[in-house]
Design an enzyme around this catalytic site. Structure first.
Site, PDB file in Angstrom:
ATOM      1  N   HIS A   1      39.347  56.394  39.638  1.00 49.08           N
ATOM      2  CA  HIS A   1      39.029  54.634  39.752  1.00 49.08           C
ATOM      3  C   HIS A   1      39.270  54.496  38.399  1.00 49.08           C
ATOM      4  O   HIS A   1      37.937  54.559  37.057  1.00 49.08           O
ATOM      5  CB  HIS A   1      37.539  55.120  39.974  1.00 49.08           C
ATOM      6  CG  HIS A   1      36.918  53.726  40.771  1.00 49.08           C
ATOM      7  ND1 HIS A   1      37.160  53.181  42.206  1.00 49.08           N
ATOM      8  CD2 HIS A   1      36.924  52.178  40.357  1.00 49.08           C
ATOM      9  CE1 HIS A   1      36.849  51.533  42.304  1.00 49.08           C
ATOM     10  NE2 HIS A   1      36.901  51.618  40.781  1.00 49.08           N
TER      11      HIS A   1
ATOM     12  N   GLU B   1      42.949  51.280  43.695  1.00 48.17           N
ATOM     13  CA  GLU B   1      43.995  50.490  42.972  1.00 48.17           C
ATOM     14  C   GLU B   1      45.360  50.183  41.616  1.00 48.17           C
ATOM     15  O   GLU B   1      45.211  49.615  40.548  1.00 48.17           O
ATOM     16  CB  GLU B   1      43.210  49.008  42.093  1.00 48.17           C
ATOM     17  CG  GLU B   1      41.848  48.583  43.147  1.00 48.17           C
ATOM     18  CD  GLU B   1      40.885  47.927  43.057  1.00 48.17           C
ATOM     19  OE1 GLU B   1      40.743  47.247  41.762  1.00 48.17           O
ATOM     20  OE2 GLU B   1      40.307  47.081  43.531  1.00 48.17           O
TER      21      GLU B   1
HETATM   22  O1  IFM Z   1      34.221  46.033  39.866  1.00 47.01           O
HETATM   23  C1  IFM Z   1      36.305  46.451  40.483  1.00 47.01           C
HETATM   24  C2  IFM Z   1      36.347  47.987  41.232  1.00 47.01           C
HETATM   25  O2  IFM Z   1      36.069  48.551  40.000  1.00 47.01           O
HETATM   26  C3  IFM Z   1      36.982  48.000  41.305  1.00 47.01           C
HETATM   27  N1  IFM Z   1      37.981  47.238  42.487  1.00 47.01           N
HETATM   28  C4  IFM Z   1      37.425  45.833  41.977  1.00 47.01           C
HETATM   29  C5  IFM Z   1      36.206  45.739  41.962  1.00 47.01           C
HETATM   30  C6  IFM Z   1      35.446  44.267  41.139  1.00 47.01           C
HETATM   31  O3  IFM Z   1      36.428  43.267  40.222  1.00 47.01           O
END
Ligand code: IFM
Length: 407
Positions: free
Chosen positions: A109, A154
């Site tokens: 992550h 992501e």
């Molecule tokens: O905090 C982030 C997360 O780490 C990944 N997705 C989006 C979130 C909000 O920006």
């Protein structure tokens, strides 16, 4: 009245670096020191307080929870694996299981061990080999207790923020280098997908469910002209779907992990590759409410996206959806309206299996620091006191009953 299926996964998500605190061997830790922005420090001290945080999740009727493993804790030095850190994460998973909360575990992550960063990070082909070795160590130990894996969170956000906009470590601004990272991340997922399946077979365990968490946005044409519509559709294909397409083609997805927050209003100033990729409306032509970071709140976009994903014929888990705001009524409005659109998508035949709110706790929002408040639970960073927000209590009723009452 809207009734979700009995076995629907309800819960919330966190990531290690954002909540644990003191991830001193991670590349972000080093970067925070050098660049001197707000530091993550001890964050929510979740590494220490996870039991009490899971008590709260349980009291809020969550039946699933997404967390991540910090690679730099598991492998603080290249090739040196920490049994102690592994033992900790095993305890964390067991703490969830004791509370009948299904763990959904993310392996990467955004953060990396510092040693990987120093060796060129994800630009180097070896990163894939290192990642697989780390996955092997972790998955073998946790497989018995974990069914759901997210290999990489992501990828498009990691690539764009770290290698195109230069906002995150290693602050590169190069399309060429970003492409190398993208290829390596895709390879890492495909190979980890196969490897994790192999481990489950060796251990005689039922097959796991593996995916990535794909960041998506609703790309909406600002004007109803060809230019804006073309650019919106281009961005949807490229930013939302390209990686899913590739992984689905390689049969390396058991479900789609979907992260959805917001809309982008696409207004192309002129034809050009850069314009096609980045131009957005600057004039608030179609205003909607916003979160505290200025992101548009657009629940309709989630319905549109879910319908677009139907073609993959894969189950979908919303692995993140949430709002940072100081207005807790707006948080509830956000949750409710997004759940309503998920329900509408399910009525249209989209196979959604779960919803994880981002985030269980207020936490460290990367380069934006601690100001954005995404949590169902408020964290006082001075005292580490947790306070459950009203929106969390309202959400907990849905988690318990599976019913979204008409409002
Ligand atoms: O905090 C982030 C997360 O780490 C990944 N997705 C989006 C979130 C909000 O920006």
């Amino acid at each position: 009245m809207m009734k979700f299926p009995q076995d629907f996964l309800w819960g919330s998500a966190t990531s290690a670096y954002q909540v644990e605190g003191d991830n001193v061997n991670s590349d972000w830790w080093q970067w925070e020191k050098e660049v001197g922005k707000e530091k993550s420090g001890s964050a929510c001290r979740h590494y220490e307080f996870y039991e009490q945080d899971f008590d709260l999740a349980q009291s809020l009727n969550h039946n699933s929870h997404r967390l991540s493993i910090e690679w730099a804790r598991i492998e603080p030095e290249q090739g040196k694996f920490s049994q102690e850190a592994l033992g900790h994460y095993l305890e964390v998973i067991l703490a969830l299981k004791r509370r009948n909360i299904e763990p959904i575990v993310t392996l990467h992550h955004f953060t990396n061990p510092r040693w990987l960063f120093e060796r060129g990070g994800w630009e180097e082909k070896e990163s894939v080999v290192y990642f697989l070795r780390y996955c092997d160590f972790v998955v073998r130990a946790l497989a018995k207790h974990v069914r759901y894996w997210i290999t990489i969170n992501e990828p498009t956000i990691y690539i764009s923020h770290a290698y195109i906009f230069g906002a995150w470590p290693p602050q590169v601004k190069s399309l060429f280098r970003s492409k190398k990272v993208q290829n390596n991340l895709i390879q890492a997922h495909i190979k980890a997908y196969r490897q994790i399946n192999k481990i489950y077979k060796e251990l005689n365990l039922a097959s796991p469910f593996i995916s990535i968490s794909q960041y998506t946005q609703s790309y909406v044409a600002c004007r109803n002209n060809f230019r804006d519509r073309f650019a919106a559709s281009f961005r949807n294909k490229y930013y939302n779907l390209a990686i899913i397409d590739t992984l689905a083609r390689h049969k390396a997805l058991d479900f789609i992990g979907l992260n959805y927050y917001s809309r982008q209003l696409v207004e192309l100033k002129r034809w050009g590759i850069g314009n096609l990729a980045w131009d957005v409306c600057q004039n608030s032509h179609h205003p909607v409410k916003k979160n505290s970071l200025g992101w548009d709140i657009y629940p309709q976009g989630l319905l549109d996206l879910l319908i677009k994903l139907k073609k993959y014929r894969l189950p979908i888990i919303i692995t993140e959806n949430g709002i940072c705001t100081s207005d807790d009524n707006l948080r509830w409005e956000y949750i409710y309206s997004h759940l309503r659109n998920i329900y509408l998508a399910m009525e249209k035949g989209v196979d959604v299996k779960g919803y994880l709110y981002w985030s269980l706790l207020d936490n460290f929002e990367w380069d934006k620091g601690f100001a954005p408040r995404f949590g169902l639970i408020e964290v006082d960073y001075n005292t580490q006191k947790r306070t459950v927000r009203d929106s969390a209590r309202k959400f907990s009723i849905i988690c318990k009953t599976g019913i979204l009452a008409n409002e």
